[in-house]
Scaffold this active site. Structure first.
Site, PDB file in Angstrom:
ATOM      1  N   LYS A  52     -67.108  59.866 -22.839  1.00  0.00           N
ATOM      2  CA  LYS A  52     -67.476  61.277 -22.832  1.00  0.00           C
ATOM      3  C   LYS A  52     -66.337  62.198 -23.276  1.00  0.00           C
ATOM      4  O   LYS A  52     -66.592  63.235 -23.882  1.00  0.00           O
ATOM      5  CB  LYS A  52     -67.966  61.680 -21.436  1.00  0.00           C
ATOM      6  CG  LYS A  52     -69.323  61.073 -21.058  1.00  0.00           C
ATOM      7  CD  LYS A  52     -69.866  61.753 -19.821  1.00  0.00           C
ATOM      8  CE  LYS A  52     -70.985  61.008 -19.133  1.00  0.00           C
ATOM      9  NZ  LYS A  52     -72.110  60.605 -19.929  1.00  0.00           N
ATOM     10  N   GLU A 136     -65.863  69.107 -15.455  1.00  0.00           N
ATOM     11  CA  GLU A 136     -66.546  70.120 -16.267  1.00  0.00           C
ATOM     12  C   GLU A 136     -67.050  71.267 -15.427  1.00  0.00           C
ATOM     13  O   GLU A 136     -67.387  71.090 -14.261  1.00  0.00           O
ATOM     14  CB  GLU A 136     -67.793  69.514 -16.921  1.00  0.00           C
ATOM     15  CG  GLU A 136     -67.545  68.780 -18.186  1.00  0.00           C
ATOM     16  CD  GLU A 136     -68.847  68.240 -18.758  1.00  0.00           C
ATOM     17  OE1 GLU A 136     -68.742  67.443 -19.684  1.00  0.00           O
ATOM     18  OE2 GLU A 136     -69.948  68.593 -18.291  1.00  0.00           O
ATOM     19  N   ARG A 233     -78.327  55.212 -29.630  1.00  0.00           N
ATOM     20  CA  ARG A 233     -79.416  54.243 -29.529  1.00  0.00           C
ATOM     21  C   ARG A 233     -80.748  54.971 -29.591  1.00  0.00           C
ATOM     22  O   ARG A 233     -80.795  56.194 -29.638  1.00  0.00           O
ATOM     23  CB  ARG A 233     -79.339  53.507 -28.194  1.00  0.00           C
ATOM     24  CG  ARG A 233     -79.336  54.469 -27.018  1.00  0.00           C
ATOM     25  CD  ARG A 233     -79.285  53.745 -25.694  1.00  0.00           C
ATOM     26  NE  ARG A 233     -78.801  54.614 -24.652  1.00  0.00           N
ATOM     27  CZ  ARG A 233     -79.551  55.424 -23.921  1.00  0.00           C
ATOM     28  NH1 ARG A 233     -80.852  55.484 -24.141  1.00  0.00           N
ATOM     29  NH2 ARG A 233     -79.032  56.189 -22.997  1.00  0.00           N
TER      30      ARG A 233
HETATM   31  P1  ADP Z   1     -75.230  60.533 -18.528  1.00  0.00           P
HETATM   32  O1  ADP Z   1     -74.354  59.802 -19.485  1.00  0.00           O
HETATM   33  O2  ADP Z   1     -75.244  59.914 -17.184  1.00  0.00           O
HETATM   34  O3  ADP Z   1     -76.575  60.817 -19.129  1.00  0.00           O
HETATM   35  P2  ADP Z   1     -74.667  63.372 -18.988  1.00  0.00           P
HETATM   36  O4  ADP Z   1     -73.321  63.900 -19.282  1.00  0.00           O
HETATM   37  O5  ADP Z   1     -75.616  63.309 -20.126  1.00  0.00           O
HETATM   38  O6  ADP Z   1     -74.511  61.954 -18.284  1.00  0.00           O
HETATM   39  O7  ADP Z   1     -75.291  64.229 -17.794  1.00  0.00           O
HETATM   40  C1  ADP Z   1     -76.493  63.858 -17.167  1.00  0.00           C
HETATM   41  C2  ADP Z   1     -77.256  65.100 -16.724  1.00  0.00           C
HETATM   42  O8  ADP Z   1     -76.460  65.892 -15.833  1.00  0.00           O
HETATM   43  C3  ADP Z   1     -77.630  66.046 -17.835  1.00  0.00           C
HETATM   44  O9  ADP Z   1     -78.875  65.746 -18.418  1.00  0.00           O
HETATM   45  C4  ADP Z   1     -77.677  67.390 -17.145  1.00  0.00           C
HETATM   46  O10 ADP Z   1     -78.903  67.549 -16.495  1.00  0.00           O
HETATM   47  C5  ADP Z   1     -76.652  67.269 -16.072  1.00  0.00           C
HETATM   48  N1  ADP Z   1     -75.364  67.873 -16.487  1.00  0.00           N
HETATM   49  C6  ADP Z   1     -74.404  67.251 -17.171  1.00  0.00           C
HETATM   50  N2  ADP Z   1     -73.365  68.063 -17.382  1.00  0.00           N
HETATM   51  C7  ADP Z   1     -73.656  69.243 -16.802  1.00  0.00           C
HETATM   52  C8  ADP Z   1     -72.961  70.492 -16.651  1.00  0.00           C
HETATM   53  N3  ADP Z   1     -71.760  70.679 -17.127  1.00  0.00           N
HETATM   54  N4  ADP Z   1     -73.584  71.476 -15.967  1.00  0.00           N
HETATM   55  C9  ADP Z   1     -74.819  71.270 -15.435  1.00  0.00           C
HETATM   56  N5  ADP Z   1     -75.505  70.133 -15.546  1.00  0.00           N
HETATM   57  C10 ADP Z   1     -74.938  69.123 -16.215  1.00  0.00           C
END
Ligand code: ADP
Ligand code: ADP
Ligand code: MG
Length: 602
Positions: A52, A136, A233
């Site tokens: 990430k 974040e 993917r």
């Molecule tokens: P993963 O790899 O587990 O999918 P993500 O980074 O895509 O992780 O985050 C998963 C979910 O968490 C996102 O779909 C969103 O709903 C929530 N999320 C992620 N980052 C944030 C953020 N900075 N603020 C609010 N919600 C977040």
């Protein structure tokens, strides 16, 4: 083992699906080294986007907005804690190598940071073999919107519009749709452009998804979305994109892997109508979405089959070793009716699919999803990623459903009894004065539900907890489910299906397994009943009642010997004996009418 199996069977290529292996660059490399074709992006781009922190650096360099946060090398608690303070609470701690919602912790106060960090690191180390994290800013009321991209080996790159995946539980998607509610041409252009920039930066080929977290506090804005990560993917939710573009994404994956050019140019790809997908999972939403394992004794989508992409068949076992996803129900519509938008048509069709699905053997999230998509907020497309969590109790409460399931079973039994020739089951409803009442008692999980049915001139009324509710049973349409209409809730009929011997009632996506403790045509509380019936099979040893005699409530009328004991059967109320249906010495079945009362003449 997979590569050995491929060689043994003469397979030329490997499609990794969308599980763990699909984003594993070492597996992709091993497939390629073994001389097979890898159906997916290059191992290099999987690697570049796999972490990430690295992915966000690439996005930032490409000029794409990312969520503000800390992505540094230093991983000690002090540095991370200071970074969190600088970003400002609330923050999210995320595993650098994370995926599938794991290794993520929300922290609202500085005092909670250290514990949350330790637990995120533990989970990350266990799940991904890498305990590094990023921190974040937590975006308030965020929506999750993502863009599907596709590249080939000839440098062509297109996008296939967006999907909204904001309905999540434990940060995992449950309901996905395309297009995103409230999307405008302007915002769509900005989001798809940014997605193509990210993909171009890693010379992306094959199917990929660029995920954004989007400010959901108001209308969508061109400056209100932030790059989250790129999934290298095919996604679980790809069918909604297929439905609105009319394209087969897996076919495209094979063509691209075979070296062909993308089948279409950007200008030839159109967005039509709407599609919604619901992920049917073997889990118990009321128990924190605990996975439910077991054999699928029944798995039946409704008669008019929706698209149902399932990984299981009836008879298969769901084990704890894999994901809880049973299958996906997808509904789409692109009729473009002016007065009924596509989104609402597929929402209603999907709701109907969820209320009619029958699953036995494991618990599922069907009724949970049904309730979520039938809320006015979802109907209006007003939601954010906290939507399911905020309304959890409302979507998991089963009390009313259980009672309605009991009514459904009693009604069906009563209507069938009316058709049988078995004299004690026959319920012609004839009564000299009072309406015919019947009591059903059902037992489930050590709790019992009483249903009092009262036959009226026009149909049935039920008494539940003192409240009187009119109900109507409608025969099934074609081979569809039965329907009951509650007068108190005339908006929509409730669909149900009764299983055979087991007395299962499938109602609103939920299976209720009842043990019927017997039906009695007598009112339970003795206030209004006028029939004295045998509570169990036995022999009538004495009849003290006399036809035409006036009796007081509680007066013994008949003595029944059953299970080696004598039972005095008493008058349920004051009244006059209208009929004596048995004489001493008679053998009676459970429920047999013994004595009938009538109102005392004025
Ligand atoms: P993963 O790899 O587990 O999918 P993500 O980074 O895509 O992780 O985050 C998963 C979910 O968490 C996102 O779909 C969103 O709903 C929530 N999320 C992620 N980052 C944030 C953020 N900075 N603020 C609010 N919600 C977040
Ligand atoms: P059924 O098989 O019971 O007719 P469908 O899944 O086709 O159910 O539709 C479920 C609900 O969605 C319908 O009751 C109707 O309200 C709505 N619906 C379906 N198709 C349309 C359509 N073309 N226009 C308007 N509403 C529709
Ligand atoms: Mg993600």
């Amino acid at each position: 083992q997979l590569i050995a199996a491929a060689k043994k069977t003469g397979a030329e290529a490997s499609h990794p699906g969308y599980g763990f292996l699909s984003e594993n660059p070492d597996f992709a490399e091993a497939v390629i080294e073994a001389g097979l074709i890898w159906i997916g992006p290059t191992p290099d781009s999987i690697r570049a986007m796999g972490l990430k922190d690295e992915a966000k650096r690439i996005a930032e360099e490409a000029g794409v907005p990312v969520v503000p946060g800390y992505r540094g090398e230093a991983q000690d608690a002090k540095t991370l804690g200071a970074a969190a303070k600088e970003i400002g609470f609330p923050v999210l701690i995320k595993a650098v190598a994370g995926g599938g919602g794991r290794g993520i912790r929300e922290v609202t106060r500085a005092g909670e940071f250290a514990d949350a960090l330790a637990s995120a690191q533990r989970e990350a180390a266990a799940a991904f073999g890498d305990d590094r994290v990023i921190v974040e800013k937590l975006i308030a009321k965020p929506r999750h919107i993502e863009v599907q991209v596709f590249g080939d080996k000839h440098g062509n790159l297109v996008h296939l519009f967006e999907r909204d995946c904001s309905l999540q539980r434990r940060r995992q998607k449950v309901i996905e749709e395309a297009p995103a509610p409230g999307m405008t041409d302007e915002v769509r252009a900005a989001m798809t452009d940014a997605a193509l920039k990210v993909a171009r930066a890693v010379k992306y080929e094959n199917a990929g998804t660029v995920e954004y977290v989007v400010d959901g506090t108001g209308a969508l804005r061109t400056d209100g979305f932030f790059f989250l990560e790129m999934n290298t993917r095919l996604q679980v939710e790809h069918p909604v994109t297929e439905a609105v573009t009319g394209l087969d994404l897996v076919e495209w994956q094979f063509r691209v892997a075979a070296g062909e050019k993308l089948p279409k140019k950007q200008s030839e790809i159109e967005l039509n109508g709407h599609a919604i997908e619901a992920r049917l999972c073997a889990e118990d939403p009321a128990e924190g979405f605990r996975p439910s394992v077991g054999r699928l004794r029944m798995l039946r989508p409704r008669y008019e089959r929706p698209r149902f992409d399932a990984g299981f068949d009836e008879g298969d076992a769901i084990s704890s070793s894999y994901d809880s996803l049973i299958g996906k129900l997808i509904r789409s519509n692109n009729e473009q009716l002016a007065d009924d938008p596509d989104r609402d048509i597929c929402r209603r069709m999907l709701a109907h699919d969820l209320e009619c699905i029958r699953v036995l053997g494991v618990s599922t999230n069907a009724s949970y999803m049904l309730r979520a998509i039938t809320t006015p907020a979802f109907e209006r497309g007003e939601f954010h990623t906290g939507f399911l969590g905020d309304r959890h109790d409302e979507f998991t409460d089963k009390k009313d459903l259980r009672r309605i399931a009991a009514i459904a079973l009693a009604l069906k039994d009563a209507s069938e009894a009316a058709l049988t020739s078995d004299p004690w089951r026959a319920s012609d409803g004839w009564r000299s004065a009072a309406p015919s009442t019947m009591l059903w008692r059902f037992e489930q999980d050590d709790e019992s539900v009483d249903v009092v049915l009262e036959q009226t001139k026009t149909g049935w009324e039920t008494l539940l907890g003192g409240a009187r509710v009119g109900v109507r049973l409608q025969p099934p349409y074609r081979d569809g489910p039965h329907q009951i209409h509650l007068a108190s809730d005339d908006a929509r009929p409730l669909f149900f299906e009764c299983g055979g011997v087991e007395r299962v009632v499938f109602l609103q996506g939920e299976a209720f397994t009842f043990e019927p403790l017997g039906a009695s045509r007598e009112h339970a509380d003795g206030a209004g009943g006028d029939a004295v019936k045998a509570p169990l099979p036995g022999k009538v040893v004495a009849v003290s009642a006399k036809a035409g005699a006036r009796v007081k409530k509680g007066e013994a009328l008949v003595t029944l010997e059953a299970m080696k004991m004598e039972h005095a059967l008493k008058a349920p109320r004051d009244g006059v004996i209208a009929e004596i249906a048995v004489s001493a010495g008679a053998q009676v079945k459970e429920g047999a009418l013994l004595v009938r009362l009538e109102e005392e003449a004025a």
